[in-house]
Design an enzyme around this catalytic site. Structure first.
Site, PDB file in Angstrom:
ATOM      1  N   ASP A  16       0.814  -1.214   0.000  1.00 21.14           N
ATOM      2  CA  ASP A  16       0.000   0.000   0.000  1.00 21.14           C
ATOM      3  C   ASP A  16       0.847   1.263   0.000  1.00 21.14           C
ATOM      4  O   ASP A  16       0.657   2.160  -0.832  1.00 21.14           O
ATOM      5  CB  ASP A  16      -0.938   0.010   1.212  1.00 21.14           C
ATOM      6  CG  ASP A  16      -2.024  -1.053   1.113  1.00 21.14           C
ATOM      7  OD1 ASP A  16      -1.891  -1.947   0.261  1.00 21.14           O
ATOM      8  OD2 ASP A  16      -2.985  -0.971   1.886  1.00 21.14           O
ATOM      9  N   ARG A  96      -1.343   6.029  17.268  1.00 26.73           N
ATOM     10  CA  ARG A  96      -1.506   7.035  16.218  1.00 26.73           C
ATOM     11  C   ARG A  96      -1.022   8.434  16.601  1.00 26.73           C
ATOM     12  O   ARG A  96      -0.424   9.125  15.778  1.00 26.73           O
ATOM     13  CB  ARG A  96      -2.964   7.079  15.751  1.00 26.73           C
ATOM     14  CG  ARG A  96      -3.468   5.766  15.138  1.00 26.73           C
ATOM     15  CD  ARG A  96      -2.411   5.079  14.336  1.00 26.73           C
ATOM     16  NE  ARG A  96      -2.880   3.899  13.618  1.00 26.73           N
ATOM     17  CZ  ARG A  96      -2.104   2.866  13.332  1.00 26.73           C
ATOM     18  NH1 ARG A  96      -0.847   2.849  13.733  1.00 26.73           N
ATOM     19  NH2 ARG A  96      -2.581   1.845  12.651  1.00 26.73           N
ATOM     20  N   ASP A 125      -8.463   5.312  11.742  1.00 30.95           N
ATOM     21  CA  ASP A 125      -7.093   5.808  11.747  1.00 30.95           C
ATOM     22  C   ASP A 125      -6.932   7.123  10.987  1.00 30.95           C
ATOM     23  O   ASP A 125      -6.121   7.970  11.367  1.00 30.95           O
ATOM     24  CB  ASP A 125      -6.148   4.756  11.174  1.00 30.95           C
ATOM     25  CG  ASP A 125      -5.768   3.704  12.204  1.00 30.95           C
ATOM     26  OD1 ASP A 125      -5.991   3.956  13.402  1.00 30.95           O
ATOM     27  OD2 ASP A 125      -5.237   2.654  11.819  1.00 30.95           O
ATOM     28  N   SER A 180      -6.507  -7.727   7.588  1.00 24.24           N
ATOM     29  CA  SER A 180      -5.809  -6.457   7.739  1.00 24.24           C
ATOM     30  C   SER A 180      -5.286  -6.422   9.164  1.00 24.24           C
ATOM     31  O   SER A 180      -6.068  -6.518  10.122  1.00 24.24           O
ATOM     32  CB  SER A 180      -6.778  -5.293   7.487  1.00 24.24           C
ATOM     33  OG  SER A 180      -6.160  -4.064   7.800  1.00 24.24           O
TER      34      SER A 180
END
Length: 404
Positions: A16, A96, A125, A180
């Site tokens: 990605d 994050r 996210d 994922s």
């Protein structure tokens, strides 16, 4: 956005972000800086450097942030005993703000006018990265390719990679993991595909960190955790750095089948999402921290913390780590921890962790008062009669009113 000259990309080196890197160069005709963070995910991150070089990147940041992550993000969160919707220990959420902070700092160091991330337009996210980034630099521009491009399938990503000569690992060509996943020092998460039907049980082969409770050690494992001001500082009397604490507890929890979770949660963006998590060390630490608080916190302070905890957890889950309300709550929480010092003894066995003892130089537990034996007058039991009558006054009044 067309005026962007340089962008800092949160870069893992996987399919990605490798596609995103090339897409940014083409779409915005800009210089790209890559940032790869080691926050304890247990994977080699140096290969990202060579991949970035192959893509023509001149400024490459690869950093080990485990200690910063544990000390300044995980520990403050655990002082609050934070869990989202009663179960989730916020493993992805708490990582994050650290990544967003470094993106902003690197942008300042390199003169970049934008940052970019690989979070999708359906998830939490994207919100977390961007809210935390804007809190630190209100003028930063944010590029979220998943909200802009049409490469919305793995097949399209692979075709783009092949067209532009982007090296792709064989695991990606074969479809990669059916899930994922996100991993760091605190946890590993699984979402997607088989798990998208909430009635499907998790496959045994999915779990990567922990043994199943059935396959866990047949003998119970004992350990002690020492706390100072609410933070764990030693295990079995061996002083450890914050990230070492989690590495050790993760190993203990993993071999004893502790920390698995199957959860349907409410995302901030509005949808329900099913995810599975492994948080072995965090599960043990939460149990231990609540145990040391049980003897060191005043009753009303402890209850106030429990009342505020869901709000605090929600702020972290939704991406408001650098918001003033989270910081205000943190000040209160940290104040409550000044006497949360002592030792907790635990036993881990086949998926469970039990507290078997706790002690503290600041303990509020008074054996003379709590004893079922003769307390020598420390507690006058007759006083309870007036206490009960005063508390019963309104109930008796209500009862008579109903009777009439």
């Amino acid at each position: 956005m067309k005026s962007i000259k340089k962008v800092v990309l949160a870069y893992s080196g996987g399919l990605d972000t490798s596609v995103i890197l090339k897409w940014l160069q083409e779409k915005y005709d800009c210089e790209v800086v890559t940032f790869t963070a080691d926050i304890g995910q247990g994977e080699e991150i140096e290969p990202a450097r060579e991949k970035a070089k192959q893509a023509g990147i001149k400024e490459i940041y690869i950093e080990n942030l485990e200690e910063d992550f544990a000390k300044n993000y995980i520990f403050p969160m655990f002082r609050a005993n934070a869990i989202y919707e009663g179960e989730y220990l916020l493993g992805t959420s708490i990582a994050r703000p650290l990544i967003a902070k470094r993106l902003i700092e690197i942008a300042a160091e390199t003169g970049a006018d934008a940052i970019a991330h690989g979070a999708t337009g359906k998830g939490n996210d994207q919100v977390r990265f961007e809210l935390n980034a804007y809190a630190l630099n209100p003028d930063i521009k944010v590029i979220a390719p998943w909200r802009e491009w049409d490469l919305l399938s793995r097949e399209k990503l692979l075709n783009f990679a092949e067209k532009h000569g982007i090296p792709v690992d064989m695991k990606h060509k074969n479809g990669g993991s059916p899930y994922s996943m996100d991993a760091n020092l605190l946890h590993i998460s699984y979402e997607g595909r088989h798990l998208e039907n909430p009635s499907n049980p998790p496959e045994d082969s999915m779990w990567r960190w922990t043994k199943s409770p059935e396959a866990a050690n047949d003998e119970a494992e004992s350990l002690s955790i020492s706390f100072e001001n609410g933070d764990p500082v030693a295990i079995n009397n061996e002083t450890m750095k914050p990230h070492e604490v989690f590495n050790y507890l993760n190993q203990v929890g993993s071999r004893n089948g502790i920390g698995r979770l199957d959860l349907v949660e409410n995302r901030f963006v509005g949808m329900k999402s099913r995810g599975c998590y492994e948080t072995p060390g965090g599960t043990i630490l939460l149990k231990a921290h609540r145990a040391i608080e049980s003897i060191t916190l005043d009753r009303e302070v402890a209850h106030l913390k429990d009342e505020l905890m869901p709000r605090y957890a929600k702020l972290i889950y939704n991406g408001f780590w650098f918001a003033p309300e989270r910081e205000a709550l943190q000040t209160l929480i940290d104040h409550t921890q000044k006497n949360v010092t002592g030792e907790v003894n635990l036993v881990c066995y086949k998926g469970s962790v039990q507290v078997v003892g706790r002690s503290s130089p600041h303990s509020l537990f008074d054996e003379n008062i709590a004893t079922f034996e003769d307390d020598g007058g420390s507690y006058n039991q007759y006083d309870a009669e007036g206490f009960i009558k005063l508390n019963a006054l309104r109930l008796k009044t209500l009862g008579r009113n109903k009777k009439d």
